[in-house]
Write a protein that holds these residues in place. Structure first.
Motif, PDB file in Angstrom:
ATOM      1  N   CYS B 210      37.903  -8.151  58.607  1.00  0.00           N
ATOM      2  CA  CYS B 210      36.921  -6.776  58.374  1.00  0.00           C
ATOM      3  C   CYS B 210      35.950  -7.100  59.661  1.00  0.00           C
ATOM      4  O   CYS B 210      34.646  -7.480  59.156  1.00  0.00           O
ATOM      5  N   ALA B 211      36.232  -6.931  61.041  1.00  0.00           N
ATOM      6  CA  ALA B 211      35.338  -7.244  61.990  1.00  0.00           C
ATOM      7  C   ALA B 211      34.295  -6.503  61.871  1.00  0.00           C
ATOM      8  O   ALA B 211      34.264  -5.263  62.180  1.00  0.00           O
ATOM      9  N   GLU B 212      32.863  -6.911  61.985  1.00  0.00           N
ATOM     10  CA  GLU B 212      31.782  -6.116  62.370  1.00  0.00           C
ATOM     11  C   GLU B 212      31.222  -6.332  63.573  1.00  0.00           C
ATOM     12  O   GLU B 212      30.779  -7.243  64.125  1.00  0.00           O
ATOM     13  N   TYR B 213      31.272  -5.109  64.254  1.00  0.00           N
ATOM     14  CA  TYR B 213      31.057  -5.139  65.693  1.00  0.00           C
ATOM     15  C   TYR B 213      29.588  -4.365  65.771  1.00  0.00           C
ATOM     16  O   TYR B 213      29.412  -3.276  65.383  1.00  0.00           O
ATOM     17  N   GLU B 214      28.680  -4.983  66.445  1.00  0.00           N
ATOM     18  CA  GLU B 214      27.327  -4.455  66.804  1.00  0.00           C
ATOM     19  C   GLU B 214      27.486  -3.895  68.393  1.00  0.00           C
ATOM     20  O   GLU B 214      27.390  -4.602  69.412  1.00  0.00           O
ATOM     21  N   THR B 222      21.603   1.106  67.891  1.00  0.00           N
ATOM     22  CA  THR B 222      22.545   0.272  67.696  1.00  0.00           C
ATOM     23  C   THR B 222      23.745   0.933  66.761  1.00  0.00           C
ATOM     24  O   THR B 222      23.195   1.765  65.683  1.00  0.00           O
ATOM     25  N   LEU B 223      25.148   0.781  67.144  1.00  0.00           N
ATOM     26  CA  LEU B 223      26.026   1.468  66.158  1.00  0.00           C
ATOM     27  C   LEU B 223      26.661   0.162  65.602  1.00  0.00           C
ATOM     28  O   LEU B 223      27.152  -0.890  66.379  1.00  0.00           O
ATOM     29  N   TRP B 224      26.774   0.176  64.608  1.00  0.00           N
ATOM     30  CA  TRP B 224      27.608  -1.088  63.603  1.00  0.00           C
ATOM     31  C   TRP B 224      28.898  -0.395  63.566  1.00  0.00           C
ATOM     32  O   TRP B 224      28.969   0.762  62.690  1.00  0.00           O
ATOM     33  N   ILE B 260      24.720  -1.133  57.641  1.00  0.00           N
ATOM     34  CA  ILE B 260      24.347   0.076  57.991  1.00  0.00           C
ATOM     35  C   ILE B 260      22.991   0.788  57.808  1.00  0.00           C
ATOM     36  O   ILE B 260      22.376   1.275  58.554  1.00  0.00           O
ATOM     37  N   TRP B 261      22.695   0.928  56.289  1.00  0.00           N
ATOM     38  CA  TRP B 261      21.699   1.531  55.824  1.00  0.00           C
ATOM     39  C   TRP B 261      20.301   1.152  56.506  1.00  0.00           C
ATOM     40  O   TRP B 261      19.552   2.110  56.691  1.00  0.00           O
ATOM     41  N   PRO B 262      20.086  -0.240  56.390  1.00  0.00           N
ATOM     42  CA  PRO B 262      18.730  -0.358  57.003  1.00  0.00           C
ATOM     43  C   PRO B 262      18.511   0.175  58.472  1.00  0.00           C
ATOM     44  O   PRO B 262      17.507   0.063  58.806  1.00  0.00           O
ATOM     45  N   GLN B 263      19.538   0.424  59.242  1.00  0.00           N
ATOM     46  CA  GLN B 263      19.491   0.481  60.459  1.00  0.00           C
ATOM     47  C   GLN B 263      19.642   2.267  60.796  1.00  0.00           C
ATOM     48  O   GLN B 263      20.078   2.354  62.200  1.00  0.00           O
ATOM     49  N   SER B 264      19.851   2.864  60.082  1.00  0.00           N
ATOM     50  CA  SER B 264      20.133   4.322  60.063  1.00  0.00           C
ATOM     51  C   SER B 264      19.116   5.132  60.721  1.00  0.00           C
ATOM     52  O   SER B 264      18.408   5.755  59.711  1.00  0.00           O
ATOM     53  N   SER B 265      18.834   5.160  61.784  1.00  0.00           N
ATOM     54  CA  SER B 265      17.529   5.689  62.624  1.00  0.00           C
ATOM     55  C   SER B 265      18.014   6.663  63.470  1.00  0.00           C
ATOM     56  O   SER B 265      17.574   6.795  64.617  1.00  0.00           O
ATOM     57  N   TRP B 266      18.905   7.421  63.269  1.00  0.00           N
ATOM     58  CA  TRP B 266      19.590   8.382  64.221  1.00  0.00           C
ATOM     59  C   TRP B 266      18.797   9.788  64.076  1.00  0.00           C
ATOM     60  O   TRP B 266      18.284   9.936  62.950  1.00  0.00           O
TER      61      TRP B 266
END
Lengths: 64, 266
Positions: B210-214, B222-224, B260-266
């Motif tokens: 379950c590779a997690e790419y930044e 940033t897209l995770w 994802i949730w802490p970085q959802s600044s879209w």
């Protein structure tokens, strides 16, 4: 989250994941019309793009 | 800004395990893979005496290891000392290794070239989808992905400046990777995530990863993206497969929750 989940949206193994709060399957979006499938028989969905609410709110309904 | 995100199971790019060239989920391929799995279980034992050796011998003969042209699905790589010898009259094999410690080797699935037209069509699909960030499933390895990018996508004017893939837990060369037009800032692999089975042994949760790419997007966002390939329905016991798939799905959900949730600044 993306990839080949090897099971249908109504399947029991995926139920918990697909019910995750604020995680949305883009193919189930009401912005889309028509058939919903990703597999060779043109009936089943086994591939998924699950996105956060922030991304889902900005989803552009241009899915192939 | 608008970005296009895609996911695509490419069924390998240039080389694929011969057994997987059979029509998906066929009974033939399932039977061979089950035999390979059983052979691996037997070969892991400390002693090949008694019923274990008898079963190893039967499996090797079932797949023609006593003949000049063995089966096309798998081979036995013998690196140090021998697992078996062929009887002089060619009637069968003799197991010469006494157990796992007495030889070094493994069962290896044989690969065949993927149909060239199929590979070209894969490139054409990617061109049509025109994703900026594309999760790929069932790719051999990173250099193969890089070769595909340079030799098939670039001539179609499909430009991915970045690609990444980490070998996962599947020995058939079907790993998850990423093509991206934007910088891949980091990747975190989940190949070592484990669960504890009823026998108290630990096993990997993910059949592949379950590779997690930044991914660093223009403008500083940033897209995770987590690329996954859950356990298939095609081989083995269905109840067991469902349990594995559920375990992988649930673990992936937890990973996404933390990322994802802490970085959802879209």
């Amino acid at each position: 989250m993306a990839g080949d989940f090897n099971d249908a949206p109504t399947s029991q193994p995926l139920a918990g994941l697909l019910a995750t709060p604020n995680l949305f399957d883009v193919l189930s979006s009401n912005k889309l019309n028509g058939a919903r499938w990703t597999y060779q028989d043109a009936k089943d969905q086994i591939d998924y793009l699950l996105v956060s609410k922030a991304l889902n709110d900005k989803l552009d309904a241009d899915i192939m | 800004m608008t970005i296009r995100i895609g996911t695509y199971n490419v069924n390998n790019l240039f080389e694929r395990a011969a057994i997987m060239q059979l029509e998906g989920f066929s009974p033939d391929s399932a039977a061979v893979l089950q035999d390979v799995q059983r052979l691996n279980e037997l070969l892991a034992k400390d002693s090949y005496s008694g019923a274990t050796g008898t079963e190893i011998k039967a499996l090797l003969e079932k797949y023609d290891f006593h003949k000049s042209k063995p089966n096309r699905w798998f081979t036995i790589n013998e690196i140090r000392n021998k697992l078996f010898s062929v009887k002089q009259d060619g009637s069968g094999v003799t197991i010469v290794a006494k157990g796992r410690p007495s030889w070094l080797g493994w069962v290896e699935l044989l690969r065949e070239g993927v149909n060239e037209i199929s590979t070209q069509n894969t490139a054409q699909v990617m061109k049509a989808v025109a994703a900026d960030v594309l999760c790929l499933v069932e790719v051999e390895d990173r250099l193969t992905l890089d070769r595909f990018n340079k030799n098939l996508l670039k001539p179609l004017k499909v430009q991915y400046a970045h690609n990444l893939l980490i070998d996962g837990n599947d020995d058939r060369g079907i790993d998850v990777g990423l093509l991206s037009k934007f910088e891949i800032r980091s990747v975190r692999s989940d190949i070592d995530d484990t669960f504890t089975a009823a026998n108290h042994q630990k096993f990997p949760i993910f059949s592949r990863d379950c590779a997690e790419y930044e991914v660093a997007l223009p403008g500083g966002k940033t897209l995770w993206i987590l690329c996954n390939h859950f356990k298939s329905k095609g081989y083995g016991n269905q109840a067991s497969n469902d349990t594995k798939r559920k375990r992988q799905a649930d673990a992936s959900g937890k990973s996404s929750d933390g990322l994802i949730w802490p970085q959802s600044s879209w």
